[in-house]
Design a protein around this motif. Structure first.
Motif, mmCIF file in Angstrom:
data_model
loop_
_atom_site.group_PDB
_atom_site.id
_atom_site.type_symbol
_atom_site.label_atom_id
_atom_site.label_comp_id
_atom_site.label_asym_id
_atom_site.label_seq_id
_atom_site.Cartn_x
_atom_site.Cartn_y
_atom_site.Cartn_z
ATOM 1 N N LEU A 73 22.199 33.980 140.913
ATOM 2 C CA LEU A 73 21.660 34.258 139.592
ATOM 3 C C LEU A 73 20.444 35.163 139.715
ATOM 4 O O LEU A 73 19.755 35.163 140.746
ATOM 5 N N ILE A 74 20.188 35.932 138.664
ATOM 6 C CA ILE A 74 19.065 36.862 138.643
ATOM 7 C C ILE A 74 18.286 36.633 137.351
ATOM 8 O O ILE A 74 18.873 36.425 136.285
ATOM 9 N N THR A 75 16.959 36.654 137.421
ATOM 10 C CA THR A 75 16.156 36.502 136.211
ATOM 11 C C THR A 75 16.087 37.827 135.457
ATOM 12 O O THR A 75 16.107 38.916 136.052
ATOM 13 N N VAL A 76 15.988 37.699 134.142
ATOM 14 C CA VAL A 76 15.750 38.848 133.274
ATOM 15 C C VAL A 76 14.604 38.480 132.329
ATOM 16 O O VAL A 76 14.217 37.316 132.229
ATOM 17 N N LEU A 77 14.062 39.481 131.655
ATOM 18 C CA LEU A 77 12.960 39.247 130.707
ATOM 19 C C LEU A 77 11.797 38.510 131.367
ATOM 20 O O LEU A 77 11.136 37.665 130.760
ATOM 21 N N THR A 124 14.152 43.235 125.922
ATOM 22 C CA THR A 124 13.289 42.424 125.068
ATOM 23 C C THR A 124 14.092 41.234 124.553
ATOM 24 O O THR A 124 15.331 41.262 124.550
ATOM 25 N N PRO A 125 13.435 40.166 124.098
ATOM 26 C CA PRO A 125 14.176 39.030 123.551
ATOM 27 C C PRO A 125 15.120 39.397 122.408
ATOM 28 O O PRO A 125 16.169 38.782 122.239
ATOM 29 N N HIS A 126 14.767 40.436 121.640
ATOM 30 C CA HIS A 126 15.625 40.839 120.529
ATOM 31 C C HIS A 126 16.963 41.394 121.010
ATOM 32 O O HIS A 126 17.955 41.359 120.266
ATOM 33 N N ASP A 127 17.020 41.880 122.260
ATOM 34 C CA ASP A 127 18.269 42.404 122.806
ATOM 35 C C ASP A 127 19.317 41.309 122.992
ATOM 36 O O ASP A 127 20.512 41.593 123.137
ATOM 37 N N LEU A 128 18.882 40.035 122.993
ATOM 38 C CA LEU A 128 19.825 38.934 123.196
ATOM 39 C C LEU A 128 20.868 38.859 122.088
ATOM 40 O O LEU A 128 21.939 38.271 122.276
ATOM 41 N N ALA A 129 20.578 39.441 120.936
ATOM 42 C CA ALA A 129 21.538 39.435 119.827
ATOM 43 C C ALA A 129 22.836 40.136 120.206
ATOM 44 O O ALA A 129 23.888 39.881 119.600
ATOM 45 N N ARG A 130 22.794 41.010 121.218
ATOM 46 C CA ARG A 130 23.991 41.754 121.646
ATOM 47 C C ARG A 130 24.601 41.179 122.921
ATOM 48 O O ARG A 130 25.432 41.825 123.555
ATOM 49 N N HIS A 131 24.165 39.969 123.292
ATOM 50 C CA HIS A 131 24.647 39.372 124.540
ATOM 51 C C HIS A 131 25.334 38.029 124.286
ATOM 52 O O HIS A 131 25.183 37.414 123.221
ATOM 53 N N ALA A 132 26.086 37.593 125.296
ATOM 54 C CA ALA A 132 26.660 36.238 125.297
ATOM 55 C C ALA A 132 25.637 35.301 125.926
ATOM 56 O O ALA A 132 25.185 35.537 127.050
ATOM 57 N N CYS A 133 25.269 34.261 125.193
ATOM 58 C CA CYS A 133 24.280 33.309 125.685
ATOM 59 C C CYS A 133 24.882 31.905 125.711
ATOM 60 O O CYS A 133 25.723 31.564 124.875
ATOM 61 N N VAL A 134 24.453 31.118 126.683
ATOM 62 C CA VAL A 134 24.839 29.704 126.737
ATOM 63 C C VAL A 134 23.845 28.952 125.865
ATOM 64 O O VAL A 134 22.670 28.826 126.203
ATOM 65 N N ARG A 135 24.322 28.456 124.729
ATOM 66 C CA ARG A 135 23.440 27.791 123.770
ATOM 67 C C ARG A 135 23.229 26.332 124.182
ATOM 68 O O ARG A 135 24.075 25.731 124.847
ATOM 69 N N ILE A 136 22.116 25.758 123.759
ATOM 70 C CA ILE A 136 21.706 24.444 124.248
ATOM 71 C C ILE A 136 21.446 23.510 123.074
ATOM 72 O O ILE A 136 20.651 23.827 122.183
ATOM 73 N N CYS A 176 27.640 43.813 131.211
ATOM 74 C CA CYS A 176 27.098 43.813 129.843
ATOM 75 C C CYS A 176 25.712 44.423 129.721
ATOM 76 O O CYS A 176 25.192 44.550 128.605
ATOM 77 N N GLY A 177 25.089 44.765 130.835
ATOM 78 C CA GLY A 177 23.765 45.337 130.777
ATOM 79 C C GLY A 177 22.681 44.271 130.813
ATOM 80 O O GLY A 177 22.940 43.073 130.681
ATOM 81 N N THR A 178 21.438 44.709 130.993
ATOM 82 C CA THR A 178 20.295 43.813 131.122
ATOM 83 C C THR A 178 19.408 43.885 129.885
ATOM 84 O O THR A 178 18.977 44.979 129.502
ATOM 85 N N PRO A 179 19.142 42.759 129.231
ATOM 86 C CA PRO A 179 18.242 42.792 128.073
ATOM 87 C C PRO A 179 16.827 43.158 128.501
ATOM 88 O O PRO A 179 16.350 42.724 129.547
ATOM 89 N N ALA A 229 29.602 33.907 132.652
ATOM 90 C CA ALA A 229 29.891 33.667 131.237
ATOM 91 C C ALA A 229 28.793 34.174 130.315
ATOM 92 O O ALA A 229 29.031 34.374 129.130
ATOM 93 N N GLY A 230 27.592 34.361 130.843
ATOM 94 C CA GLY A 230 26.518 34.843 129.988
ATOM 95 C C GLY A 230 25.150 34.470 130.509
ATOM 96 O O GLY A 230 24.992 33.994 131.647
ATOM 97 N N LEU A 231 24.149 34.658 129.663
ATOM 98 C CA LEU A 231 22.764 34.349 129.981
ATOM 99 C C LEU A 231 22.467 32.897 129.631
ATOM 100 O O LEU A 231 23.029 32.347 128.688
ATOM 101 N N ILE A 232 21.561 32.286 130.391
ATOM 102 C CA ILE A 232 21.149 30.914 130.093
ATOM 103 C C ILE A 232 19.649 30.792 130.284
ATOM 104 O O ILE A 232 19.054 31.431 131.161
ATOM 105 N N TYR A 233 19.038 29.973 129.429
ATOM 106 C CA TYR A 233 17.592 29.734 129.430
ATOM 107 C C TYR A 233 17.343 28.399 130.116
ATOM 108 O O TYR A 233 17.830 27.357 129.666
ATOM 109 N N VAL A 234 16.612 28.408 131.235
ATOM 110 C CA VAL A 234 16.460 27.194 132.033
ATOM 111 C C VAL A 234 15.050 27.085 132.601
ATOM 112 O O VAL A 234 14.300 28.059 132.647
ATOM 113 N N ALA A 235 14.728 25.877 133.058
ATOM 114 C CA ALA A 235 13.489 25.657 133.795
ATOM 115 C C ALA A 235 13.644 26.268 135.191
ATOM 116 O O ALA A 235 14.648 26.031 135.877
ATOM 117 N N GLU A 236 12.667 27.033 135.597
ATOM 118 C CA GLU A 236 12.771 27.776 136.857
ATOM 119 C C GLU A 236 13.055 26.894 138.078
ATOM 120 O O GLU A 236 13.849 27.280 138.949
#
Length: 302
Positions: free
Chosen positions: A259-263, A185-197, A180-183, A240-247
């Motif tokens: 897993l690999i970090t982005v942004l 900027t944060p605005h690029d997340l609109a075109r990605h699958a994210c795990v919502r919390i 799916c490519g690498t975002p 399944a997608g990107l997820i926002y987590v505590a490092e």
């Protein structure tokens, strides 16, 4: 009326039932059968000449008289408990009990690493840990303390830091990024699958980013909505997608390459975990021992 010795035991039972709103849960806490508690309460009501509890097949509530009695005797009984707990300072082997409400990530990465040492060092101290991401009133729910990220602790509580500040990162599996490519900027997340919390107050979390003086919040899109990081990370590892987590929660995954970090240049930092408890109560000795051990071993730095 003159109180009998049995009245004091029954009043103790009453206070626990009032706190738990359940004969069964109160019985578990007291080590007394629910039917025995019910019998004791009926006998107490008969002796006092007033109904204290409203009972149905599904719930237990206090009558007006019951609420008045709870308000009148709750603090004196708590004071007796605190006085007895003071004796622990004079014991070679501390005793007591502590009940904690802990979110999932803190249970795994802050509490689990120290719990074996705690039990070995203080074998006569009982510790109960309830793992739940919901924001609850720890006092009303009968806990001695709770753990939350700094900045979310209720204002009327006393808080102590248990970890270093937390860096927040966005991660994904290599397979997902290849597909799916690498975002950038944060605005690029609109075109990605994210795990919502979904966070503890039932809101869906808006991902927070910062770079220098810039601050951005993103309503990350995605088909998966979770309130438990374990499930979310499992999905992320499977692509399944990107997820926002505590490092700290993904250090092993980052080290192994799962897993690999982005942004990275947009990563934000927030205050670390804090333990909090009522400012109106003396801290139980068992809770002090727990706090001291976490601060000594520093599983997430300090």
């Amino acid at each position: 009326m003159q109180l009998r010795r049995s009245d004091f035991a029954d009043l103790t039972y009453f206070l626990e039932i009032a706190r738990q709103r359940s004969f069964r849960r109160a019985g578990v806490e007291l080590g007394v059968g629910a039917s025995a508690l019910s019998h004791s309460m009926r006998a107490l009501e008969e002796r006092l000449g007033v109904r204290l509890l409203n009972r149905t097949s599904r719930s237990v509530t206090l009558t007006a008289a019951g609420e008045a009695l709870q308000a009148a005797i709750g603090e004196p009984y708590d004071a007796i408990g605190r006085a007895v707990d003071v004796l622990n300072r004079y014991r070679d082997d501390p005793m007591g009990r502590v009940r904690l409400s802990v979110p999932t990530d803190a249970a795994e990465h802050l509490v689990a690493p120290i719990i074996g040492t705690f039990l070995e060092r203080y074998p006569d101290v009982e510790i109960e840990i309830s793992v739940n991401n919901r924001l609850i009133d720890v006092v009303e729910s009968g806990f001695d303390a709770g753990i939350r990220y700094g900045g979310t602790v209720p204002e009327d509580m006393i808080a102590q830091r248990l970890s270093a500040d937390i860096r927040w990162v966005v991660v994904a599996a290599p397979a997902y990024l290849e597909r799916c490519g690498t975002p950038v900027t944060p605005h690029d997340l609109a075109r990605h699958a994210c795990v919502r919390i979904r966070i503890g107050d039932d809101r869906i979390y808006r991902w927070e980013f910062e770079r220098g003086d810039e601050r951005i919040e993103v309503d990350a899109p995605g088909a998966l909505l979770i309130d438990n990081g374990v499930i979310g990370l499992a999905a992320a590892r499977q692509g399944a997608g990107l997820i926002y987590v505590a490092e700290p929660m993904v250090r092993a995954d980052l080290a192994s390459g799962a897993l690999i970090t982005v942004l990275d240049d947009w990563s934000s930092t927030s205050p670390g975990y804090q333990i909090y408890y009522s400012s109106r109560r003396q801290v139980p000795n068992a809770l002090r021992l727990f706090i001291d051990l976490v601060r000594e071993l520093r599983p997430l730095g300090l």
